[in-house]
Design an enzyme around this catalytic site. Structure first.
Site, short mmCIF file in Angstrom:
data_model
loop_
_atom_site.label_atom_id
_atom_site.label_comp_id
_atom_site.label_asym_id
_atom_site.label_seq_id
_atom_site.Cartn_x
_atom_site.Cartn_y
_atom_site.Cartn_z
N GLU A 1 3.21 -0.35 3.95
CA GLU A 1 2.91 1.01 3.50
C GLU A 1 4.24 1.56 3.01
O GLU A 1 5.20 1.63 3.77
CB GLU A 1 2.37 1.84 4.67
N HIS B 1 0.83 -1.21 0.00
CA HIS B 1 0.00 0.00 0.00
C HIS B 1 0.86 1.25 0.00
O HIS B 1 2.09 1.17 -0.09
CB HIS B 1 -0.91 0.00 1.24
ZN ZN Z 1 -4.07 1.33 1.13
#
Ligand code: ZN
Length: 459
Positions: A308, A216
């Site tokens: 992330e 992400h």
């Molecule tokens: Zn995301």
């Protein structure tokens, strides 16, 4: 019409010289071409396949890298990377294309580390789980893209809030007893999830994945389960406490492997947030329900973390090379983490593979199950463990195992069939009843020559 083609090729060549094809954003058609390009460069170790379609009908393509693409080799673990689940978080998508190309090129140039990785591991790469959302975000471009434009799928659904909620089920079982892994799907699950989610769940059930990461953007941190806090229903979702899995130490290690191999994630200060070691428990950051990483852990044998990777969800093309160099080692090291703990094959007394056997580790309330070839993989940190294999109709077998820091320890089980559940009291000459614990065999024991299916060893 022979003329246009050479012109086109010359332009293509010129383009290649001035701008490397690699460090740019790939729209859907370009992504598909990039995957097939890798396949054409490395046809012996790759396969492109689709796991289904997006809401708008785009095929969800996976690139597989393995020394035997298309088949599971017993004792060779399956791993996966998933990118671009949120359509506007695009770095993972580009990194996974880079990784595919890199693994292919390094394999061709006989890089011993990559050779070993591909020989010992079956790698599945889904660069975009949400191609519809991506096209919406990409139409706006890096500068125009709003924070949420293109995040959801074409039906407006956030795919990382779309998996069946098994956490509540698990918390209940933890308290009152019940399975601690492979929790079943609700009967009507297919009608409750989006096409992309359905495709991914069916994919997860088609392969015995052991390790995974979901890529992400919007922060820089390695996030490990659970994402859903125990008190999810009662608290403000932005102020929650840690929600730890029975495999917490292992998950923390997996997250740290990524953050420390990453160029700057481990430093902790990124995008205005601070995460010690560059890692966080999902629920302690913010609680979310129906996420993919919790689902992996509770429904399959797979240990997934969520990465992330960039403050800016849609970085400019000029940033892609730096991002690739910052993530390359981490992406490789994370894949290598699947080779730790214990693995082996569960057989019955006739040397048949036993799929669906349950492998339990004393002190860790999370079992794993053997795959179709009877092989199992249990990621564990170094230490000494008591491990039990069970299967319905068989006597359990327990062993003590020491796990080292490097290679997984091979632990095979051969379970003996329970031949008699009822113990008729048989008088032995001149004495009392036989010990009730002793099993009286109804059928004569077969010799080893009765082997039906020879177990294939590791390649
Ligand atoms: Zn995301």
């Amino acid at each position: 019409m022979p003329a246009p083609l050479p012109v086109f090729l010359r332009l293509l060549l010129l383009f290649k010289l001035v701008a490397p094809v690699t460090f740019r954003h790939h729209r859907y058609d370009e992504l598909v071409r990039a995957l097939y390009k890798v396949h054409n460069q490395c046809p012996d170790i790759t396969r492109v396949y689709s796991i289904g379609r997006s809401a708008k009908g785009r095929l969800l393509y996976v690139l597989e890298l393995s020394d035997y693409p298309g088949s599971h080799e017993p004792l060779e673990p399956e791993v996966k990377y998933v990118g671009n689940m949120h359509g506007n978080e695009v770095l993972g998508r580009e990194l996974l294309l880079q990784l595919s190309e890199f693994l292919c090129e390094e394999f061709r140039s006989r890089n011993p580390r990559v050779l070993r990785l591909i020989q010992d591991t079956r790698i599945h790469i889904l660069p975009s789980m949400n191609p519809d959302g991506y096209e919406v975000a990409a139409a706006q471009g890096p500068d125009m893209s709003g924070y949420l434009v293109g995040r959801n799928n074409a039906n407006g659904v956030d795919l990382n809030r779309n998996f069946p909620d098994l956490n509540t089920y698990f918390y209940y079982n933890e308290k009152y007893g019940g399975p601690n892994h492979h929790l079943p799907l609700p009967d009507n699950w297919k009608s409750q999830v989006e096409p992309e989610t359905r495709a991914v769940i069916q994919w997860m059930n088609a392969f015995n994945f052991i390790l995974s990461a979901n890529l992400h953007g919007g922060a820089v941190v390695a996030n490990y389960p659970y994402d859903k806090s125990l008190e999810h229903r009662f608290q403000n979702p932005h102020r929650t406490s840690e929600s730890l899995t029975p495999d917490d130490k292992l998950f923390k290690k997996l997250a740290r492997v990524y953050s420390y191999a990453h160029g700057w994630m481990h430093q902790g200060w990124n995008c205005g947030d601070y995460f010690p070691d560059g890692i966080t428990n999902g629920a302690s950051w913010y609680s979310l329900s129906k996420g993919m990483q919790d689902f992996n852990y509770l429904h399959t044998n797979c240990f997934e973390i969520t990465l992330e990777l960039s403050c800016n969800k849609f970085p400019r093309e000029e940033e892609l090379e730096r991002e690739w160099l910052g993530n390359r080692e981490a992406l490789i090291q994370f894949l290598e983490q699947v080779h730790q703990g214990i693995k082996g094959v569960v057989l019955d007394d006739n040397y048949n593979n036993l799929p669906g056997a349950v492998i339990s580790v004393t002190g860790i309330n999370h079992d794993v199950t053997s795959g179709e070839d009877g092989d199992y993989f249990r990621l564990l940190l170094p230490g000494t463990y008591t491990v039990t294999a069970t299967a319905p109709g068989f006597n359990p077998e327990t062993v003590s195992v020491t796990v080292g820091p490097a290679e997984p320890t091979l632990v095979n089980f051969q379970l003996k069939r329970i031949t008699d559940q009822v113990y008729p009291v048989r008088r032995v000459p001149g004495g009392g009843p036989r010990s009730r614990g002793k099993v009286l065999s109804r059928t004569p024991k077969r010799k080893d020559t009765a082997t039906k299916r020879q177990h294939r060893g590791p390649a």
